[in-house]
Design a protein around this motif. Structure first.
Motif, PDB file in Angstrom:
ATOM      1  N   ILE A  81       0.855  -1.193   0.000  1.00 10.35           N
ATOM      2  CA  ILE A  81       0.000   0.000   0.000  1.00 10.35           C
ATOM      3  C   ILE A  81       0.893   1.246   0.000  1.00 10.35           C
ATOM      4  CG2 ILE A  81      -1.665   1.348   1.376  1.00 10.35           C
ATOM      5  CD1 ILE A  81      -2.901  -1.377   2.241  1.00 10.35           C
ATOM      6  N   TYR A  82       1.908   1.210   0.841  1.00 11.34           N
ATOM      7  CA  TYR A  82       2.870   2.328   0.891  1.00 11.34           C
ATOM      8  C   TYR A  82       3.528   2.510  -0.482  1.00 11.34           C
ATOM      9  CZ  TYR A  82       6.756   5.206   2.607  1.00 11.34           C
ATOM     10  OH  TYR A  82       7.657   6.220   2.797  1.00 11.34           O
ATOM     11  N   GLY A  83       3.955   1.387  -1.075  1.00  9.82           N
ATOM     12  CA  GLY A  83       4.655   1.441  -2.367  1.00  9.82           C
ATOM     13  C   GLY A  83       3.774   1.912  -3.510  1.00  9.82           C
ATOM     14  N   SER A  84       2.472   1.745  -3.388  1.00 12.65           N
ATOM     15  CA  SER A  84       1.581   2.142  -4.483  1.00 12.65           C
ATOM     16  C   SER A  84       1.388   3.670  -4.535  1.00 12.65           C
ATOM     17  CB  SER A  84       0.231   1.436  -4.358  1.00 12.65           C
ATOM     18  OG  SER A  84      -0.393   1.838  -3.173  1.00 12.65           O
ATOM     19  N   LEU A  85       1.615   4.332  -3.387  1.00 14.02           N
ATOM     20  CA  LEU A  85       1.363   5.793  -3.324  1.00 14.02           C
ATOM     21  C   LEU A  85       2.514   6.622  -3.905  1.00 14.02           C
ATOM     22  CD1 LEU A  85      -0.043   6.015   0.314  1.00 14.02           C
ATOM     23  CD2 LEU A  85      -1.246   6.851  -1.726  1.00 14.02           C
ATOM     24  N   LYS A  86       2.152   7.799  -4.425  1.00 12.29           N
ATOM     25  CA  LYS A  86       3.158   8.810  -4.786  1.00 12.29           C
ATOM     26  C   LYS A  86       3.801   9.339  -3.499  1.00 12.29           C
ATOM     27  CE  LYS A  86       0.919  11.137  -8.659  1.00 12.29           C
ATOM     28  NZ  LYS A  86      -0.025  12.209  -9.005  1.00 12.29           N
ATOM     29  N   PRO A  87       5.029   9.857  -3.552  1.00 10.47           N
ATOM     30  CA  PRO A  87       5.553  10.559  -2.377  1.00 10.47           C
ATOM     31  C   PRO A  87       4.584  11.702  -2.025  1.00 10.47           C
ATOM     32  CG  PRO A  87       7.274  10.194  -4.003  1.00 10.47           C
ATOM     33  CD  PRO A  87       5.991   9.784  -4.667  1.00 10.47           C
ATOM     34  N   GLY A  88       4.269  11.839  -0.760  1.00 11.77           N
ATOM     35  CA  GLY A  88       3.289  12.851  -0.331  1.00 11.77           C
ATOM     36  C   GLY A  88       1.851  12.338  -0.388  1.00 11.77           C
ATOM     37  N   GLY A  89       1.669  11.111  -0.893  1.00 13.01           N
ATOM     38  CA  GLY A  89       0.316  10.540  -1.018  1.00 13.01           C
ATOM     39  C   GLY A  89      -0.273  10.157   0.329  1.00 13.01           C
TER      40      GLY A  89
END
Ligand SMILES: C[S@@+](CC[C@H](N)C(=O)[O-])C[C@H]1O[C@@H](n2cnc3c(N)ncnc32)[C@H](O)[C@@H]1O
Length: 276
Positions: free
Chosen positions: A133-141
């Motif tokens: 889940i963390y890896g799927s987000l953009k930085p700042g997501g």
């Protein structure tokens, strides 16, 4: 693209969900506030179910991908809410890390309502799912979620485990049969921090929840749908008797005297976490 489901049995039915648990997608007002949808948002909805919850924010965003391990739920979501801006795909989120087309740092926000306590039940994939889940987000997501928290539906869980024990299942095996993981806020905060999130908010709320009054729903419908995995520990011919026993034991506990309405002791664990 091939679905990532690892051949698991589908315990869900979009029809039974609408009959016995239609309140679930409707009671997520706070979570939607936390999502704070924007017209440019690309959102990933984890354990999206039949899409009724997703539908709440589709008009306010650029696009959404809903993922769920139930074929019945995904078919229903695509039929009712599929559009150029909303698509739904079969994915077992225990193995989300393997889906590189999703875990690619491209999502503005990830949301999950009432699904994580099922997905995180498997201890062996718990942390890898949170990492994905963390890896799927953009930085700042932003990741926003609501799920069952410590003590959720304790009355039904106790009644189901005890009914299995009474039917000859050893206590440890009966407990192991539970399909749910209801963590405390302390556990969740530390797990999210371990995978890299900055936790902005985490809260546990006792929220008694009124069951449906549909003839096929109510307490019995809820037990049959949500407790399917408990019942499967028994031979088929014993399951109806156990459902009746569980409902009889719980009747006084869940029924309100003034109007006969039935309520379960839902405890919600809700949070907002940022990828920094
Ligand atoms: C109570 S429903 C919630 C559905 C929807 N989010 C809503 O608010 O109505 C739980 C959902 O979690 C899904 N689910 C359970 N285990 C899953 C897994 N391993 N991967 C993906 N979805 C899963 C179920 O198929 C079901 O649709």
């Amino acid at each position: 693209m091939a679905p990532i489901t690892q051949g698991a049995k589908d315990h869900w039915s979009a029809e039974a969900y609408a009959t016995s648990a239609s309140f679930v997608p409707k009671l997520a007002g706070k979570l939607l506030q936390y999502l704070n949808p924007k017209p440019t948002d690309k959102i990933l909805d984890i354990g999206c179910g039949d899409g009724k919850f997703t539908e709440n924010f589709i008009p306010a965003i650029e696009s959404v991908l809903g993922i769920d391990s139930s074929k019945s739920m995904i078919e229903s979501a695509n039929k009712d809410y599929g559009s150029p801006k909303a698509s739904f795909r079969l994915v077992d989120c225990r193995y989300l890390e393997k889906v590189t087309s999703i875990v690619n740092g491209s999502w503005d926000k990830v949301i999950s309502n009432a699904a994580l306590h099922w997905i995180l039940r498997d201890e062996t994939t718990r942390m890898s799912t949170l990492r994905a889940i963390y890896g799927s987000l953009k930085p700042g997501g932003t990741y926003v979620f609501e799920m069952g928290g410590h003590g959720n539906v304790a009355e039904v869980k106790t009644a189901l485990i005890y009914a299995l024990v009474q039917h000859g299942i050893p206590i440890e095996k009966a407990k192991e049969t539970s399909p749910w993981f209801f963590p405390s806020d302390t556990w969740m905060r530390s797990a999210l921090e371990e995978v890299g999130f900055q936790v902005e908010r985490i809260e546990l709320e006792y929220r008694p929840t009124k069951l449906t009054t549909d003839a096929k729903g109510g307490l019995e419908g809820w037990v049959r749908l949500m407790g399917a995995q408990f019942l499967e520990a028994l031979p088929e011919e014993k399951r109806d008797a156990v459902v009746r026993q569980v409902c009889d034991v719980l009747e006084d506990v869940v029924t309100r005297g003034e109007d006969g309405s039935q309520w379960l002791g839902y405890v919600r664990l809700r949070g907002i976490a940022k990828k920094i």
